[in-house]
Design a protein around this motif. Structure first.
Motif, PDB file in Angstrom:
ATOM      1  N   GLY A   1       0.781  -1.218   0.000  1.00  0.00           N
ATOM      2  CA  GLY A   1       0.000   0.000   0.000  1.00  0.00           C
ATOM      3  C   GLY A   1       0.819   1.278   0.000  1.00  0.00           C
ATOM      4  N   MET A   2       0.118   2.394  -0.160  1.00  0.00           N
ATOM      5  CA  MET A   2       0.737   3.716  -0.217  1.00  0.00           C
ATOM      6  C   MET A   2       1.546   4.005   1.051  1.00  0.00           C
ATOM      7  SD  MET A   2      -2.235   6.119  -1.848  1.00  0.00           S
ATOM      8  CE  MET A   2      -3.574   5.536  -0.844  1.00  0.00           C
ATOM      9  N   GLY A   3       2.736   4.538   0.854  1.00  0.00           N
ATOM     10  CA  GLY A   3       3.561   4.970   1.964  1.00  0.00           C
ATOM     11  C   GLY A   3       4.129   3.841   2.805  1.00  0.00           C
ATOM     12  N   ALA A   4       3.967   2.608   2.388  1.00  0.00           N
ATOM     13  CA  ALA A   4       4.500   1.475   3.139  1.00  0.00           C
ATOM     14  C   ALA A   4       5.988   1.311   2.858  1.00  0.00           C
ATOM     15  CB  ALA A   4       3.755   0.198   2.776  1.00  0.00           C
ATOM     16  N   THR A   5       6.682   0.650   3.779  1.00  0.00           N
ATOM     17  CA  THR A   5       8.100   0.327   3.631  1.00  0.00           C
ATOM     18  C   THR A   5       8.273  -1.167   3.854  1.00  0.00           C
ATOM     19  OG1 THR A   5       8.786   2.508   4.414  1.00  0.00           O
ATOM     20  CG2 THR A   5      10.423   0.748   4.531  1.00  0.00           C
ATOM     21  N   VAL A   6       8.983  -1.809   2.922  1.00  0.00           N
ATOM     22  CA  VAL A   6       9.320  -3.229   3.063  1.00  0.00           C
ATOM     23  C   VAL A   6      10.837  -3.303   3.070  1.00  0.00           C
ATOM     24  CG1 VAL A   6       9.030  -5.564   2.161  1.00  0.00           C
ATOM     25  CG2 VAL A   6       7.199  -3.871   1.840  1.00  0.00           C
ATOM     26  N   MET A   7      11.404  -3.820   4.159  1.00  0.00           N
ATOM     27  CA  MET A   7      12.847  -3.740   4.394  1.00  0.00           C
ATOM     28  C   MET A   7      13.601  -5.013   4.020  1.00  0.00           C
ATOM     29  SD  MET A   7      13.206  -0.848   7.158  1.00  0.00           S
ATOM     30  CE  MET A   7      14.882  -1.186   7.185  1.00  0.00           C
ATOM     31  N   ASP A   8      14.898  -4.946   4.231  1.00  0.00           N
ATOM     32  CA  ASP A   8      15.848  -5.989   3.828  1.00  0.00           C
ATOM     33  C   ASP A   8      15.421  -7.397   4.250  1.00  0.00           C
ATOM     34  OD1 ASP A   8      17.155  -3.656   3.212  1.00  0.00           O
ATOM     35  OD2 ASP A   8      18.995  -4.164   4.265  1.00  0.00           O
ATOM     36  N   ALA A   9      15.521  -8.316   3.297  1.00  0.00           N
ATOM     37  CA  ALA A   9      15.272  -9.744   3.493  1.00  0.00           C
ATOM     38  C   ALA A   9      13.826 -10.070   3.855  1.00  0.00           C
ATOM     39  CB  ALA A   9      16.227 -10.345   4.528  1.00  0.00           C
ATOM     40  N   ALA A  10      12.944  -9.092   3.804  1.00  0.00           N
ATOM     41  CA  ALA A  10      11.516  -9.369   4.025  1.00  0.00           C
ATOM     42  C   ALA A  10      10.934  -9.968   2.747  1.00  0.00           C
ATOM     43  CB  ALA A  10      10.766  -8.095   4.406  1.00  0.00           C
ATOM     44  N   VAL A  11       9.842 -10.694   2.908  1.00  0.00           N
ATOM     45  CA  VAL A  11       9.144 -11.300   1.777  1.00  0.00           C
ATOM     46  C   VAL A  11       7.659 -11.011   1.926  1.00  0.00           C
ATOM     47  CG1 VAL A  11       8.551 -13.462   0.603  1.00  0.00           C
ATOM     48  CG2 VAL A  11      10.848 -13.159   1.572  1.00  0.00           C
ATOM     49  N   VAL A  12       7.054 -10.529   0.842  1.00  0.00           N
ATOM     50  CA  VAL A  12       5.602 -10.410   0.776  1.00  0.00           C
ATOM     51  C   VAL A  12       5.158 -11.464  -0.236  1.00  0.00           C
ATOM     52  CG1 VAL A  12       3.624  -8.914   0.301  1.00  0.00           C
ATOM     53  CG2 VAL A  12       5.712  -7.942   1.320  1.00  0.00           C
ATOM     54  N   GLU A  13       4.515 -12.507   0.260  1.00  0.00           N
ATOM     55  CA  GLU A  13       4.131 -13.620  -0.598  1.00  0.00           C
ATOM     56  C   GLU A  13       3.007 -13.219  -1.549  1.00  0.00           C
ATOM     57  OE1 GLU A  13       3.191 -16.978   1.905  1.00  0.00           O
ATOM     58  OE2 GLU A  13       5.328 -17.364   2.326  1.00  0.00           O
ATOM     59  N   GLY A  14       2.872 -13.981  -2.631  1.00  0.00           N
ATOM     60  CA  GLY A  14       1.793 -13.755  -3.576  1.00  0.00           C
ATOM     61  C   GLY A  14       0.450 -13.847  -2.887  1.00  0.00           C
ATOM     62  N   GLY A  15      -0.453 -12.917  -3.208  1.00  0.00           N
ATOM     63  CA  GLY A  15      -1.765 -12.908  -2.587  1.00  0.00           C
ATOM     64  C   GLY A  15      -1.780 -12.336  -1.188  1.00  0.00           C
ATOM     65  N   ALA A  16      -0.695 -11.643  -0.798  1.00  0.00           N
ATOM     66  CA  ALA A  16      -0.632 -10.975   0.507  1.00  0.00           C
ATOM     67  C   ALA A  16      -0.727  -9.478   0.303  1.00  0.00           C
ATOM     68  CB  ALA A  16       0.669 -11.325   1.223  1.00  0.00           C
ATOM     69  N   MET A  17      -1.186  -8.763   1.351  1.00  0.00           N
ATOM     70  CA  MET A  17      -1.305  -7.306   1.300  1.00  0.00           C
ATOM     71  C   MET A  17      -0.587  -6.678   2.487  1.00  0.00           C
ATOM     72  SD  MET A  17      -5.190  -6.252   0.380  1.00  0.00           S
ATOM     73  CE  MET A  17      -5.694  -6.035  -1.292  1.00  0.00           C
ATOM     74  N   VAL A  18       0.167  -5.612   2.177  1.00  0.00           N
ATOM     75  CA  VAL A  18       0.767  -4.758   3.198  1.00  0.00           C
ATOM     76  C   VAL A  18      -0.024  -3.458   3.159  1.00  0.00           C
ATOM     77  CG1 VAL A  18       2.842  -3.512   3.895  1.00  0.00           C
ATOM     78  CG2 VAL A  18       3.034  -5.830   2.946  1.00  0.00           C
ATOM     79  N   ALA A  19      -0.589  -3.060   4.296  1.00  0.00           N
ATOM     80  CA  ALA A  19      -1.449  -1.885   4.357  1.00  0.00           C
ATOM     81  C   ALA A  19      -0.672  -0.594   4.145  1.00  0.00           C
ATOM     82  CB  ALA A  19      -2.163  -1.828   5.709  1.00  0.00           C
ATOM     83  N   ALA A  20      -1.383   0.442   3.750  1.00  0.00           N
ATOM     84  CA  ALA A  20      -0.792   1.772   3.600  1.00  0.00           C
ATOM     85  C   ALA A  20      -0.103   2.177   4.900  1.00  0.00           C
ATOM     86  CB  ALA A  20      -1.869   2.783   3.235  1.00  0.00           C
ATOM     87  N   GLY A  21       1.096   2.737   4.770  1.00  0.00           N
ATOM     88  CA  GLY A  21       1.838   3.249   5.913  1.00  0.00           C
ATOM     89  C   GLY A  21       2.528   2.210   6.769  1.00  0.00           C
ATOM     90  N   ALA A  22       2.405   0.943   6.435  1.00  0.00           N
ATOM     91  CA  ALA A  22       3.002  -0.122   7.247  1.00  0.00           C
ATOM     92  C   ALA A  22       4.516  -0.164   7.076  1.00  0.00           C
ATOM     93  CB  ALA A  22       2.404  -1.469   6.865  1.00  0.00           C
TER      94      ALA A  22
END
Length: 184
Positions: free
Chosen positions: A107-128
């Motif tokens: 989502g908008m304004g979210a940050t996903v950091m080093d070595a993290a994984v967002v699997e297929g069909g998963a959602m990270v919310a805005a600002g997370a």
């Protein structure tokens, strides 16, 4: 009415390695793409996006959408960034040295950091903020800072993901054609 500018995105090599951008991808005129970067067919990098593959590589699959103001980067000699096919990344997101699997959403304004994984069909919310090394499992919504599991996604939310990527692939095509033709 002023004519449409045909300004090109800033595409630069890093240590002799040039980005590889599919002919059908849309890269906005003020986007910046540097170094060891590959962008797949029908993907889109919108206005003010920076994709900097200087100290490691970045791969963006087909039909993925990186919205306005987002930054895609890597970690030197440790963590490349891999974004699969049909991924939606919202405005002003930071994607750093991680993996966004095919069919995921950030989502908008979210940050996903080093070595993290967002699997297929998963959602990270805005600002997370997805902390280093975390795994957002398929079918889950994560939110907060630091991000944590909130709930399972609804069937409607899961069905909306491919519709979003198809929409942005179409929008990218329309922008590419408009800019190539120099008119509205």
């Amino acid at each position: 009415m002023s004519p449409i500018t045909t300004q090109q995105p800033l595409v630069l090599p890093w240590q002799g390695v040039w980005p590889k951008i599919a002919d059908t991808a849309f890269v906005a005129p003020n986007a910046t793409v540097i170094g060891d970067v590959e962008i797949g067919a029908d993907s889109s990098l919108w206005f003010n996006v920076t994709v900097r593959g200087d100290v490691n590589f970045i791969r963006i699959g087909a039909r993925s959408n990186i919205q306005d103001g987002s930054v895609i980067h890597v970690t030197r000699a440790k963590h490349e960034t891999v974004i699969g096919d049909d991924v939606l990344v919202g405005h002003m997101a930071v994607i750093h040295g991680c993996r966004l699997e095919s069919g995921s959403f950030v989502g908008m304004g979210a940050t996903v950091m080093d070595a993290a994984v967002v699997e297929g069909g998963a959602m990270v919310a805005a600002g997370a903020l997805v902390s280093p090394g975390k795994v957002v499992k398929s079918g889950q919504l994560w939110a907060g800072t630091p991000a944590k599991y909130i709930r399972d996604l609804t069937a409607e939310e899961l069905e909306s993901l491919p519709k979003g990527t198809a929409h942005y692939a179409n929008m990218g095509r329309q922008y590419r054609e408009m800019l190539a033709g120099g008119g509205a």
